[in-house]
Motif scaffolding. Structure first.
Motif, PDB file in Angstrom:
ATOM      1  N   THR A  26       0.886  -1.171   0.000  1.00 56.49           N
ATOM      2  CA  THR A  26       0.000   0.000   0.000  1.00 56.49           C
ATOM      3  C   THR A  26       0.921   1.217   0.000  1.00 56.49           C
ATOM      4  O   THR A  26       1.611   1.446  -0.979  1.00 56.49           O
ATOM      5  CB  THR A  26      -0.954  -0.044   1.209  1.00 56.49           C
ATOM      6  OG1 THR A  26      -0.177  -0.216   2.397  1.00 56.49           O
ATOM      7  CG2 THR A  26      -1.924  -1.211   1.098  1.00 56.49           C
ATOM      8  N   ASP A  27       0.957   1.953   1.094  1.00 59.03           N
ATOM      9  CA  ASP A  27       1.937   3.042   1.193  1.00 59.03           C
ATOM     10  C   ASP A  27       3.332   2.493   1.429  1.00 59.03           C
ATOM     11  O   ASP A  27       4.334   3.143   1.164  1.00 59.03           O
ATOM     12  CB  ASP A  27       1.539   4.007   2.311  1.00 59.03           C
ATOM     13  CG  ASP A  27       1.379   3.302   3.655  1.00 59.03           C
ATOM     14  OD1 ASP A  27       0.892   2.155   3.678  1.00 59.03           O
ATOM     15  OD2 ASP A  27       1.738   3.904   4.682  1.00 59.03           O
ATOM     16  N   THR A  28       3.359   1.264   1.937  1.00 60.71           N
ATOM     17  CA  THR A  28       4.604   0.537   2.136  1.00 60.71           C
ATOM     18  C   THR A  28       4.260  -0.946   2.020  1.00 60.71           C
ATOM     19  O   THR A  28       3.090  -1.297   1.910  1.00 60.71           O
ATOM     20  CB  THR A  28       5.220   0.896   3.510  1.00 60.71           C
ATOM     21  OG1 THR A  28       6.494   0.261   3.619  1.00 60.71           O
ATOM     22  CG2 THR A  28       4.344   0.452   4.658  1.00 60.71           C
ATOM     23  N   SER A  29       5.265  -1.774   2.014  1.00 56.60           N
ATOM     24  CA  SER A  29       4.992  -3.199   1.888  1.00 56.60           C
ATOM     25  C   SER A  29       4.700  -3.822   3.245  1.00 56.60           C
ATOM     26  O   SER A  29       5.323  -3.477   4.248  1.00 56.60           O
ATOM     27  CB  SER A  29       6.205  -3.893   1.260  1.00 56.60           C
ATOM     28  OG  SER A  29       5.946  -5.276   1.125  1.00 56.60           O
ATOM     29  N   HIS A  30       3.754  -4.737   3.257  1.00 53.57           N
ATOM     30  CA  HIS A  30       3.427  -5.485   4.472  1.00 53.57           C
ATOM     31  C   HIS A  30       3.578  -6.969   4.158  1.00 53.57           C
ATOM     32  O   HIS A  30       3.159  -7.425   3.102  1.00 53.57           O
ATOM     33  CB  HIS A  30       1.987  -5.195   4.911  1.00 53.57           C
ATOM     34  CG  HIS A  30       1.738  -3.747   5.157  1.00 53.57           C
ATOM     35  ND1 HIS A  30       1.994  -3.144   6.370  1.00 53.57           N
ATOM     36  CD2 HIS A  30       1.306  -2.765   4.330  1.00 53.57           C
ATOM     37  CE1 HIS A  30       1.700  -1.855   6.280  1.00 53.57           C
ATOM     38  NE2 HIS A  30       1.287  -1.596   5.059  1.00 53.57           N
ATOM     39  N   ALA A  31       4.146  -7.708   5.090  1.00 53.36           N
ATOM     40  CA  ALA A  31       4.324  -9.145   4.903  1.00 53.36           C
ATOM     41  C   ALA A  31       3.344  -9.904   5.787  1.00 53.36           C
ATOM     42  O   ALA A  31       3.218  -9.631   6.979  1.00 53.36           O
ATOM     43  CB  ALA A  31       5.750  -9.540   5.249  1.00 53.36           C
ATOM     44  N   CYS A  32       2.645 -10.840   5.173  1.00 52.49           N
ATOM     45  CA  CYS A  32       1.718 -11.706   5.905  1.00 52.49           C
ATOM     46  C   CYS A  32       2.456 -12.984   6.270  1.00 52.49           C
ATOM     47  O   CYS A  32       2.692 -13.839   5.412  1.00 52.49           O
ATOM     48  CB  CYS A  32       0.508 -12.024   5.033  1.00 52.49           C
ATOM     49  SG  CYS A  32      -0.553 -13.287   5.737  1.00 52.49           S
ATOM     50  N   GLN A  33       2.822 -13.093   7.518  1.00 45.99           N
ATOM     51  CA  GLN A  33       3.636 -14.234   7.944  1.00 45.99           C
ATOM     52  C   GLN A  33       2.914 -15.558   7.707  1.00 45.99           C
ATOM     53  O   GLN A  33       3.528 -16.569   7.388  1.00 45.99           O
ATOM     54  CB  GLN A  33       4.003 -14.061   9.426  1.00 45.99           C
ATOM     55  CG  GLN A  33       5.057 -15.014   9.922  1.00 45.99           C
ATOM     56  CD  GLN A  33       6.376 -14.890   9.167  1.00 45.99           C
ATOM     57  OE1 GLN A  33       6.785 -13.804   8.774  1.00 45.99           O
ATOM     58  NE2 GLN A  33       7.028 -16.010   8.919  1.00 45.99           N
ATOM     59  N   ALA A  34       1.611 -15.551   7.815  1.00 47.09           N
ATOM     60  CA  ALA A  34       0.834 -16.786   7.650  1.00 47.09           C
ATOM     61  C   ALA A  34       0.936 -17.346   6.233  1.00 47.09           C
ATOM     62  O   ALA A  34       0.707 -18.531   6.011  1.00 47.09           O
ATOM     63  CB  ALA A  34      -0.617 -16.543   8.015  1.00 47.09           C
TER      64      ALA A  34
END
Ligand code: SF4
Length: 60
Positions: A26-34
């Motif tokens: 989005t405005d930055t990257s997010h990691a979904c650990q699952a």
């Protein structure tokens, strides 16, 4: 494997294009650990492809 996104993401979208099950930009990257399990190679590729090297992969 654990994925961290450290400060400095420029929201280019490369990681999401390589592994959308883990990375959301989005405005930055997010990691979904699952989502990491079974996608370790794609996560490593994303970390290598990140132009600003802010994806940190911890193998343990
Ligand atoms: S590849 Fe790197 S700079 Fe690009 S969106 Fe992903 S974490 Fe951010």
């Amino acid at each position: 494997m654990h994925i961290d996104i450290v400060e400095g993401c420029i929201a280019c979208g490369v990681c999401e294009s390589l592994c959308p099950e883990v990375f959301t930009v989005t405005d930055t990257s997010h990691a979904c650990q699952a989502g990491v399990s079974g996608r370790e190679d794609a996560c490593r590729q994303a970390a290598e492809a990140c132009p600003v090297s802010v994806i940190v992969v911890k193998e343990s």
